[in-house]
Design an enzyme around this catalytic site. Structure first.
Site, PDB file in Angstrom:
ATOM      1  N   THR A  22       0.832  -1.208   0.000  1.00  0.00           N
ATOM      2  CA  THR A  22       0.000   0.000   0.000  1.00  0.00           C
ATOM      3  C   THR A  22       0.866   1.258   0.000  1.00  0.00           C
ATOM      4  O   THR A  22       1.985   1.249   0.532  1.00  0.00           O
ATOM      5  CB  THR A  22      -0.909   0.004   1.260  1.00  0.00           C
ATOM      6  OG1 THR A  22      -1.466   1.306   1.427  1.00  0.00           O
ATOM      7  CG2 THR A  22      -0.138  -0.335   2.526  1.00  0.00           C
ATOM      8  N   ASP A  23       0.320   2.330  -0.548  1.00  0.00           N
ATOM      9  CA  ASP A  23       1.051   3.607  -0.513  1.00  0.00           C
ATOM     10  C   ASP A  23       1.231   4.105   0.921  1.00  0.00           C
ATOM     11  O   ASP A  23       2.086   4.943   1.184  1.00  0.00           O
ATOM     12  CB  ASP A  23       0.338   4.671  -1.370  1.00  0.00           C
ATOM     13  CG  ASP A  23      -1.105   4.967  -0.947  1.00  0.00           C
ATOM     14  OD1 ASP A  23      -1.620   4.311  -0.023  1.00  0.00           O
ATOM     15  OD2 ASP A  23      -1.712   5.865  -1.568  1.00  0.00           O
ATOM     16  N   GLU A  24       0.415   3.574   1.844  1.00  0.00           N
ATOM     17  CA  GLU A  24       0.454   4.088   3.215  1.00  0.00           C
ATOM     18  C   GLU A  24       1.786   3.810   3.919  1.00  0.00           C
ATOM     19  O   GLU A  24       2.091   4.442   4.931  1.00  0.00           O
ATOM     20  CB  GLU A  24      -0.723   3.534   4.038  1.00  0.00           C
ATOM     21  CG  GLU A  24      -2.043   3.917   3.402  1.00  0.00           C
ATOM     22  CD  GLU A  24      -3.273   3.639   4.254  1.00  0.00           C
ATOM     23  OE1 GLU A  24      -3.176   3.663   5.487  1.00  0.00           O
ATOM     24  OE2 GLU A  24      -4.337   3.414   3.658  1.00  0.00           O
ATOM     25  N   TYR A  48      -1.588  -0.048  11.106  1.00  0.00           N
ATOM     26  CA  TYR A  48      -1.795  -0.781   9.845  1.00  0.00           C
ATOM     27  C   TYR A  48      -0.616  -0.545   8.897  1.00  0.00           C
ATOM     28  O   TYR A  48      -0.008  -1.495   8.385  1.00  0.00           O
ATOM     29  CB  TYR A  48      -3.108  -0.334   9.186  1.00  0.00           C
ATOM     30  CG  TYR A  48      -3.204  -0.694   7.712  1.00  0.00           C
ATOM     31  CD1 TYR A  48      -3.310  -2.030   7.306  1.00  0.00           C
ATOM     32  CD2 TYR A  48      -3.179   0.293   6.723  1.00  0.00           C
ATOM     33  CE1 TYR A  48      -3.386  -2.365   5.952  1.00  0.00           C
ATOM     34  CE2 TYR A  48      -3.260  -0.034   5.376  1.00  0.00           C
ATOM     35  CZ  TYR A  48      -3.361  -1.363   4.990  1.00  0.00           C
ATOM     36  OH  TYR A  48      -3.422  -1.689   3.653  1.00  0.00           O
ATOM     37  N   LYS A  59       2.236  -3.179   7.400  1.00  0.00           N
ATOM     38  CA  LYS A  59       2.448  -3.411   5.963  1.00  0.00           C
ATOM     39  C   LYS A  59       3.888  -3.063   5.572  1.00  0.00           C
ATOM     40  O   LYS A  59       4.478  -3.703   4.694  1.00  0.00           O
ATOM     41  CB  LYS A  59       1.456  -2.592   5.132  1.00  0.00           C
ATOM     42  CG  LYS A  59       0.003  -3.015   5.260  1.00  0.00           C
ATOM     43  CD  LYS A  59      -0.290  -4.393   4.658  1.00  0.00           C
ATOM     44  CE  LYS A  59      -0.229  -4.411   3.161  1.00  0.00           C
ATOM     45  NZ  LYS A  59      -0.684  -5.728   2.612  1.00  0.00           N
ATOM     46  N   GLY A 114      -3.803  10.717  14.336  1.00  0.00           N
ATOM     47  CA  GLY A 114      -2.672  10.523  13.420  1.00  0.00           C
ATOM     48  C   GLY A 114      -3.060  10.481  11.947  1.00  0.00           C
ATOM     49  O   GLY A 114      -2.306   9.967  11.119  1.00  0.00           O
TER      50      GLY A 114
HETATM   51  P1  NAD Z   1     -10.074  -6.942   2.868  1.00  0.00           P
HETATM   52  O1  NAD Z   1     -10.000  -6.594   4.314  1.00  0.00           O
HETATM   53  O2  NAD Z   1     -11.319  -6.668   2.102  1.00  0.00           O
HETATM   54  O3  NAD Z   1      -9.748  -8.494   2.680  1.00  0.00           O
HETATM   55  C1  NAD Z   1      -8.722  -9.137   3.368  1.00  0.00           C
HETATM   56  C2  NAD Z   1      -8.915 -10.641   3.190  1.00  0.00           C
HETATM   57  O4  NAD Z   1      -7.846 -11.315   3.868  1.00  0.00           O
HETATM   58  C3  NAD Z   1     -10.225 -11.171   3.791  1.00  0.00           C
HETATM   59  O5  NAD Z   1     -10.875 -12.031   2.877  1.00  0.00           O
HETATM   60  C4  NAD Z   1      -9.774 -11.913   5.043  1.00  0.00           C
HETATM   61  O6  NAD Z   1     -10.632 -13.030   5.374  1.00  0.00           O
HETATM   62  C5  NAD Z   1      -8.391 -12.390   4.622  1.00  0.00           C
HETATM   63  N1  NAD Z   1      -7.520 -12.633   5.789  1.00  0.00           N
HETATM   64  C6  NAD Z   1      -7.301 -11.795   6.841  1.00  0.00           C
HETATM   65  N2  NAD Z   1      -6.486 -12.390   7.729  1.00  0.00           N
HETATM   66  C7  NAD Z   1      -6.158 -13.606   7.220  1.00  0.00           C
HETATM   67  C8  NAD Z   1      -5.326 -14.668   7.671  1.00  0.00           C
HETATM   68  N3  NAD Z   1      -4.665 -14.611   8.844  1.00  0.00           N
HETATM   69  N4  NAD Z   1      -5.201 -15.757   6.880  1.00  0.00           N
HETATM   70  C9  NAD Z   1      -5.874 -15.844   5.707  1.00  0.00           C
HETATM   71  N5  NAD Z   1      -6.686 -14.885   5.245  1.00  0.00           N
HETATM   72  C10 NAD Z   1      -6.828 -13.766   5.994  1.00  0.00           C
HETATM   73  O7  NAD Z   1      -8.822  -6.202   2.218  1.00  0.00           O
HETATM   74  P2  NAD Z   1      -8.653  -5.563   0.756  1.00  0.00           P
HETATM   75  O8  NAD Z   1      -9.124  -4.175   0.788  1.00  0.00           O
HETATM   76  O9  NAD Z   1      -9.176  -6.515  -0.254  1.00  0.00           O
HETATM   77  O10 NAD Z   1      -7.052  -5.518   0.671  1.00  0.00           O
HETATM   78  C11 NAD Z   1      -6.314  -6.611   0.140  1.00  0.00           C
HETATM   79  C12 NAD Z   1      -4.832  -6.275   0.177  1.00  0.00           C
HETATM   80  O11 NAD Z   1      -4.594  -5.090  -0.568  1.00  0.00           O
HETATM   81  C13 NAD Z   1      -4.301  -6.013   1.582  1.00  0.00           C
HETATM   82  O12 NAD Z   1      -3.024  -6.588   1.671  1.00  0.00           O
HETATM   83  C14 NAD Z   1      -4.211  -4.488   1.666  1.00  0.00           C
HETATM   84  O13 NAD Z   1      -3.186  -4.086   2.540  1.00  0.00           O
HETATM   85  C15 NAD Z   1      -3.883  -4.146   0.220  1.00  0.00           C
HETATM   86  N6  NAD Z   1      -4.310  -2.813  -0.218  1.00  0.00           N
HETATM   87  C16 NAD Z   1      -5.612  -2.424  -0.052  1.00  0.00           C
HETATM   88  C17 NAD Z   1      -6.009  -1.179  -0.518  1.00  0.00           C
HETATM   89  C18 NAD Z   1      -7.446  -0.715  -0.395  1.00  0.00           C
HETATM   90  O14 NAD Z   1      -7.753   0.430  -0.745  1.00  0.00           O
HETATM   91  N7  NAD Z   1      -8.375  -1.551   0.052  1.00  0.00           N
HETATM   92  C19 NAD Z   1      -5.080  -0.320  -1.131  1.00  0.00           C
HETATM   93  C20 NAD Z   1      -3.743  -0.763  -1.276  1.00  0.00           C
HETATM   94  C21 NAD Z   1      -3.372  -2.018  -0.820  1.00  0.00           C
HETATM   95  P1  TYD Z   2     -10.542   4.497   4.545  1.00  0.00           P
HETATM   96  O1  TYD Z   2     -11.563   4.086   3.544  1.00  0.00           O
HETATM   97  O2  TYD Z   2     -10.635   3.966   5.937  1.00  0.00           O
HETATM   98  O3  TYD Z   2      -9.111   4.217   3.898  1.00  0.00           O
HETATM   99  P2  TYD Z   2      -7.622   4.695   4.408  1.00  0.00           P
HETATM  100  O4  TYD Z   2      -7.699   5.098   5.809  1.00  0.00           O
HETATM  101  O5  TYD Z   2      -6.831   3.426   4.218  1.00  0.00           O
HETATM  102  O6  TYD Z   2      -7.215   5.793   3.470  1.00  0.00           O
HETATM  103  O7  TYD Z   2     -10.591   6.073   4.644  1.00  0.00           O
HETATM  104  C1  TYD Z   2     -10.412   6.899   3.489  1.00  0.00           C
HETATM  105  C2  TYD Z   2     -10.385   8.333   3.957  1.00  0.00           C
HETATM  106  O8  TYD Z   2     -11.704   8.674   4.435  1.00  0.00           O
HETATM  107  C3  TYD Z   2      -9.455   8.577   5.128  1.00  0.00           C
HETATM  108  O9  TYD Z   2      -8.883   9.887   4.985  1.00  0.00           O
HETATM  109  C4  TYD Z   2     -10.356   8.549   6.348  1.00  0.00           C
HETATM  110  C5  TYD Z   2     -11.670   9.076   5.806  1.00  0.00           C
HETATM  111  N1  TYD Z   2     -12.901   8.535   6.427  1.00  0.00           N
HETATM  112  C6  TYD Z   2     -13.920   9.406   6.833  1.00  0.00           C
HETATM  113  O10 TYD Z   2     -13.799  10.640   6.685  1.00  0.00           O
HETATM  114  N2  TYD Z   2     -15.037   8.876   7.378  1.00  0.00           N
HETATM  115  C7  TYD Z   2     -15.200   7.542   7.572  1.00  0.00           C
HETATM  116  O11 TYD Z   2     -16.245   7.103   8.122  1.00  0.00           O
HETATM  117  C8  TYD Z   2     -14.156   6.654   7.128  1.00  0.00           C
HETATM  118  C9  TYD Z   2     -14.269   5.172   7.303  1.00  0.00           C
HETATM  119  C10 TYD Z   2     -13.025   7.196   6.565  1.00  0.00           C
END
Ligand code: NAD
Ligand code: TYD
Length: 338
Positions: A125-127, A152, A156, A277
């Site tokens: 992730t970019d985070e 988080y 990562k 934060g």
């Molecule tokens: P999500 O929370 O929707 O899904 C995570 C999945 O991992 C779930 O199906 C969960 O059951 C499974 N999981 C969790 N713990 C586990 C374990 N111990 N063993 C096996 N399976 C397990 O997450 P997402 O949004 O689909 O993100 C997927 C990946 O992409 C993550 O690694 C996240 O860091 C990365 N990512 C997400 C975003 C975003 O915007 N959502 C952006 C950049 C990177």
């Molecule tokens: P989120 O979807 O939790 O992703 P991330 O924290 O990984 O970027 O949040 C996206 C942005 O929206 C983040 O700046 C936090 C903000 N946010 C709200 O303002 N209200 C909300 O209820 C949530 C969940 C997030």
């Protein structure tokens, strides 16, 4: 016929990625390994029932025996999505984030070496790179220093370091992708976009943290998945690829776009206490992934958001199930009972 092992394939991005593999590759074999935590949703895979190329295995990536048993001797690509992924939950408690994101990643790296996996694709992730200034014209590049600010992001970042070490020390073929904020179908409604869509649809207020001016770089989930596949197929071993669609938006702008599209009043946006934060701005320079992998996003923000909103409108039962149980407890803790 390529063999794929996908962790976290019942989650938001992982399930979109599994679907992409099956759509793009008529001959392939996909093992989908997922623990089905609160965020893992069997509903996300229900349309794959009877698909002979896909096999779901319920298991925990922190369990070496379970991983080795599921990981065959002939895996070409291991795609690692499984993670605890919600910043707000990591602020409540970091424990599961360290277990799954750090320990789980090391278990997978060890198993990949033992089973001679051809390539390990790590979804980051970019985070991990922290926060950019609000108004400066700086962007995250692959050379930006690590500066994770939430538990988080720190977990990562640790995972990425372990991937790097496995490549450097043991010669495991690894590629890392770092993406910005995804939106699209099947995202658990604790994240901003599906939370805003589902609350607004129910005429409930949409919580906006702080002043609503934090910036995220949004990408449609399928575009992210195509970049991951491109990195697997054409990326260089040991390299990192930042993935972004050049689509920076302030949170309030995102919420208002959703309210407008749903025909709801903007007064439903409700400012609430800021996240501790809270990173101010994320913005990705995707020049490397564009240049080296020939990747470009297919969706614009407008087209992607339209598709997303339509999906949630057409899947009210999915939303209702996702918003029950654990979600309700988390929502009450996070925002207060309403
Ligand atoms: P999500 O929370 O929707 O899904 C995570 C999945 O991992 C779930 O199906 C969960 O059951 C499974 N999981 C969790 N713990 C586990 C374990 N111990 N063993 C096996 N399976 C397990 O997450 P997402 O949004 O689909 O993100 C997927 C990946 O992409 C993550 O690694 C996240 O860091 C990365 N990512 C997400 C975003 C975003 O915007 N959502 C952006 C950049 C990177
Ligand atoms: P989120 O979807 O939790 O992703 P991330 O924290 O990984 O970027 O949040 C996206 C942005 O929206 C983040 O700046 C936090 C903000 N946010 C709200 O303002 N209200 C909300 O209820 C949530 C969940 C997030």
């Amino acid at each position: 016929m390529p063999n794929f092992f996908v962790t976290g394939g019942a989650g938001f991005i992982g399930s979109a990625f599994v679907r992409l593999l099956l759509d793009e590759l008529p001959a392939c074999d996909v093992v989908n390994f997922d623990a089905l935590t609160y965020a893992g949703n069997p509903d996300n895979l229900s349309d794959l029932e009877g698909e002979a190329r896909h096999r779901f295995v319920r298991g925990d990536i922190c369990d070496p025996r379970a991983v080795l048993d599921a990981l065959g001797e002939a895996t070409d690509y291991l795609f690692h999505f499984a993670a605890e992924s919600h910043v707000d939950r990591s602020i409540e408690s970091a424990r599961e984030f360290i277990r799954t994101n750090v320990l789980g990643t090391q278990v997978l790296l060890d198993a990949a070496r033992a089973r001679r996996v051809r390539r390990f694709v790590h979804v980051s992730t970019d985070e991990v790179m922290g926060s950019l200034g609000e108004d400066d014209a700086t962007f995250f590049t692959e050379d930006s220093p690590f500066a994770p600010n939430s538990p988080y992001a720190a977990s990562k970042a640790a995972a990425e370091h372990l991937v790097r070490a496995a490549h450097h020390t043991f010669g495991l073929d690894c590629v890392v992708t770092r993406c910005g904020n995804n939106y699209g179908p099947r995202q658990f409604p604790e994240k901003l976009v599906p939370l805003a869509i589902s609350n607004a649809t129910a005429d409930d207020p949409v919580p906006v943290y702080g002043d609503g001016r934090n910036v995220r770089d949004w990408i449609y989930v399928e575009d992210h998945c195509r970049a991951i596949l491109a990195a697997a197929e054409r990326g260089r071993a040991g390299e990192v690829y930042n993935v972004g669609a050049r689509n920076e938006r302030r949170n309030l702008e995102v919420v208002e776009a959703i309210l407008d599209a749903l025909g709801k009043p903007r007064s439903l946006a409700r400012f609430v206490k800021d996240r501790p934060g809270h990173d101010r701005r994320y913005a990705i320079d995707p020049a490397k992934v564009e240049r080296e992998l020939g990747w470009r996003p297919r969706e614009t923000w407008e087209s992607g958001l339209r598709k997303t909103i339509r999906w949630y409108a057409d899947h009210a039962d999915w939303v209702a199930r996702a918003r029950s149980g654990d979600y309700r407890e988390f929502y009450a803790r996070q925002y207060g009972a309403s």
